[in-house]
Design a protein around this motif. Structure first.
Motif, PDB file in Angstrom:
ATOM      1  N   PHE A 166     -68.114  63.671 -36.573  1.00  0.00           N
ATOM      2  CA  PHE A 166     -68.490  63.900 -35.168  1.00  0.00           C
ATOM      3  C   PHE A 166     -67.355  63.490 -34.235  1.00  0.00           C
ATOM      4  N   PHE A 167     -66.776  62.342 -34.478  1.00  0.00           N
ATOM      5  CA  PHE A 167     -65.665  61.855 -33.651  1.00  0.00           C
ATOM      6  C   PHE A 167     -64.469  62.801 -33.751  1.00  0.00           C
ATOM      7  N   ASN A 168     -64.194  63.249 -34.975  1.00  0.00           N
ATOM      8  CA  ASN A 168     -63.076  64.155 -35.203  1.00  0.00           C
ATOM      9  C   ASN A 168     -63.291  65.489 -34.477  1.00  0.00           C
ATOM     10  N   ARG A 169     -64.508  66.017 -34.538  1.00  0.00           N
ATOM     11  CA  ARG A 169     -64.809  67.294 -33.879  1.00  0.00           C
ATOM     12  C   ARG A 169     -64.702  67.173 -32.358  1.00  0.00           C
ATOM     13  N   CYS A 170     -65.107  66.034 -31.822  1.00  0.00           N
ATOM     14  CA  CYS A 170     -65.011  65.838 -30.369  1.00  0.00           C
ATOM     15  C   CYS A 170     -63.554  65.876 -29.911  1.00  0.00           C
TER      16      CYS A 170
END
Length: 580
Positions: free
Chosen positions: A305-309
């Motif tokens: 999730f952090f990477n996609r953001c």
């Protein structure tokens, strides 16, 4: 998802998982319990008693370990931010790298009184201010070495991988997590280990603080040892040293050894060596059902999730209409760094520079000339200490790095030797120097080596472990051995790491000159001509003019050495001696 389930079914919940769950909850409870003691009410003048009972040692050890890991976290954060900007923004890097070299060379503990006043003002009526000052002092013993390692890794990325990242159109974040972070992993782990060991050296000085004529002893193993020394309690001193030894071994086996085994997956090679580093703790965690479940259901989704953001942010940045603004991340980062550095220097240096000008009126030319000559003497000792340290650390480090079995046996011993506060042995060497009439002008080089040679050793080990197994097999096929093997494979492969080791050891040597050029034991006092003894004498006499001149001369010499020696060696490492 099918592969996910298949991997999950290979692991079965067992008694080991129950133990791991219990250990996780115990660690979390201990952290909460220890951290609650860091924010108790405290005002200047309060006295914190240190109980020398052996029963208090586990609590004190826990408080010290908590400070060490908090400082290590901020050191790692500083490493990524500072090292990345210095490597990516050339204009900023030309300033930031020399500044980093100066920071690691200046004796920060000498200014601990000033930092503790600032932190106590930030956290009034709370012990948190003193705790932050202690953590900051430990941070100064950890951050510089790791930052140099990360910077060197970014500057020596193989060209084929650079080109692959460009062909795949990696944005800065994708490039960081897929290329730059893995490339720097092995060097960061070993330099992190060395930095953590350096933190032990600052532990006693950072927990037993003197400010405005008052002594503040924070609960910790460092304060315990300091109080035991002050009271002459030999038994308590031995207890403290034994507990510190146990702490070093536990951290090594439970934290660093698993990290070394995990870090081997980032080694650049096509064929795997027959012998690999091994760790019982790593094997248990890797085969554990509960650790795999935590990773796959909690940590991995959060990371994704952090990477996609972040990737979404960069995608929007790239797709922004160019008619309104021309997006160039590097340009804005470079401009921002220039403005930030300029404002920071103006803010930080205006008042000190104005005060320094007035001070210089009281300092004659002869004093400046004498301080500069003293600085040259210390510079000669620093270079001699690096040369003598390299004579044994290079062959020993290569031997350990290329032999996983030897590494497993020697790593705890090296970690203990590097972590043990070398200045505790200075009185014994003082007695030997006096007894055998050793010229302290040369004897101080040995004292300087004791705290700095480990930086070279750890970097050489990291460099040797990073040598691809393909190249080692190639030397065996061509039957290269002895000096031919060293000349064609080992020295070129470890050269970038060796330069990093020399730079960090050099900074440590300048810092150590404060305590290694002037030592005393009972009625004996030995002094060597050098800027370290000059600053020590000025500090004891409260001569701020002398302190200012000494530190200024030290900074000037460090910048000159950085520019004319280390900068050229770094350029050589970037252009000639790295794997492509």
């Amino acid at each position: 998802m099918e592969i996910f389930t298949k991997s999950l079914t290979k692991r079965r919940f067992s008694f080991t998982d129950i133990i791991i769950i219990a250990v996780i909850f115990i660690i979390l409870y201990i952290i909460l319990k220890l951290s609650s003691g860091m924010n108790i009410p405290f005002v200047q003048g309060d006295h914190l008693n240190i109980d020398l009972s052996p029963l208090m040692l586990p609590y004190y050890a826990g408080r010290s370990l908590l400070r060490m890991f908090i400082a290590f976290f901020f050191s790692l954060l500083f490493t990524f931010i500072y090292g990345y900007i210095a490597a990516k923004v050339k204009t900023a890097g030309s300033v930031m790298v020399p500044v980093l070299d100066i920071l690691q060379s200046i004796p920060v503990l000498g200014f601990l009184s000033a930092t503790i006043i600032a932190f106590m003002a930030a956290f009034p009526n709370s012990l948190m201010g003193v705790e932050c000052a202690s953590i900051f002092a430990i941070f100064t013993g950890q951050a510089w070495n790791m930052t140099f390692s990360f910077y060197h890794s970014l500057m020596t990325i193989p060209k084929d991988l650079e080109e692959a990242g460009q062909m795949l159109h990696f944005n800065p974040w994708r490039r960081f997590i897929s290329l730059e972070l893995p490339i720097s992993a092995i060097g960061l782990i070993w330099n992190g280990m060395m930095s953590f060991g350096g933190g032990w050296f600052f532990l006693a000085a950072s927990e037993a603080i003197s400010v405005l004529g008052e002594d503040i002893h924070l609960p910790g193993i460092g304060s315990y040892l300091a109080v035991a020394v002050e009271s002459g309690n030999v038994q308590a001193m031995l207890y403290a040293m034994l507990v510190m030894l146990v702490m070093i071994l536990l951290v090594d086996q439970l934290f660093w050894r698993p990290l070394i085994v995990w870090g081997q997956r980032f080694k650049l090679e096509f064929s795997e060596a027959k012998e690999q580093p091994d760790s019982f703790v790593y094997n248990v965690l890797y085969r554990s059902f509960i650790m795999y479940w935590l990773y796959s259901h909690i940590f991995a989704p959060i990371g994704i999730f952090f990477n996609r953001c972040i990737l979404w942010f960069f995608d929007r940045l790239e797709k922004a209409p160019h008619t309104y603004v021309s997006i160039n991340a590097g340009y804005f980062v470079q401009r921002g760094c220039k403005v930030f550095i300029a404002l920071f220097l103006l803010y930080e240096l205006y008042a000190p520079a104005k005060e320094a000008v007035f001070m210089l009126y009281d300092i004659g030319f002869n004093d400046l000339y004498q301080a500069f000559i003293m600085g040259l003497y210390t510079g000669g000792r620093v270079l001699a200490a690096l040369f003598l340290g390299a004579l044994w650390t290079i062959p020993v480090g290569v031997k350990i790095g290329l032999n996983p079995r030897l590494s497993a046996k020697m790593q705890p011993l090296v970690q203990i030797a590097a972590s043990f506060p070398a200045n505790m042995l200075f009185p014994f060497f003082t007695i030997l120097f006096v007894e055998y009439h050793v010229n302290f002008e040369y004897g101080s080089i040995l004292l300087m080596m004791m705290g700095t040679q480990w930086y070279i050793l750890f970097n050489v080990i990291a460099g040797a472990m990073s040598i691809p197994n393909d190249l080692i097999e190639a030397t065996e096929i061509f039957e290269l051995s002895g000096w031919k093997k060293w000349k064609s494979l080992i020295l070129p492969s470890i050269f970038p790491h060796l330069v990093t080791g020399f730079i960090t050891a050099s900074g440590g040597a300048w810092n150590a000159s404060i305590i290694s050029e002037l030592v005393s034991w009972k009625k004996y006092t030995l002094t060597a001509s050098g800027i370290g003894a000059y600053i020590s004498t000025a500090t004891s006499a409260g001569d701020w003019n002398g302190i200012l001149v000494g530190i200024a001369v030290m900074c000037i010499l460090v910048v000159l050495i950085n520019r004319f020696i280390w900068h050229r060696l770094y350029y050589m490492a970037q252009t000639k001696y790295h794997v492509d």
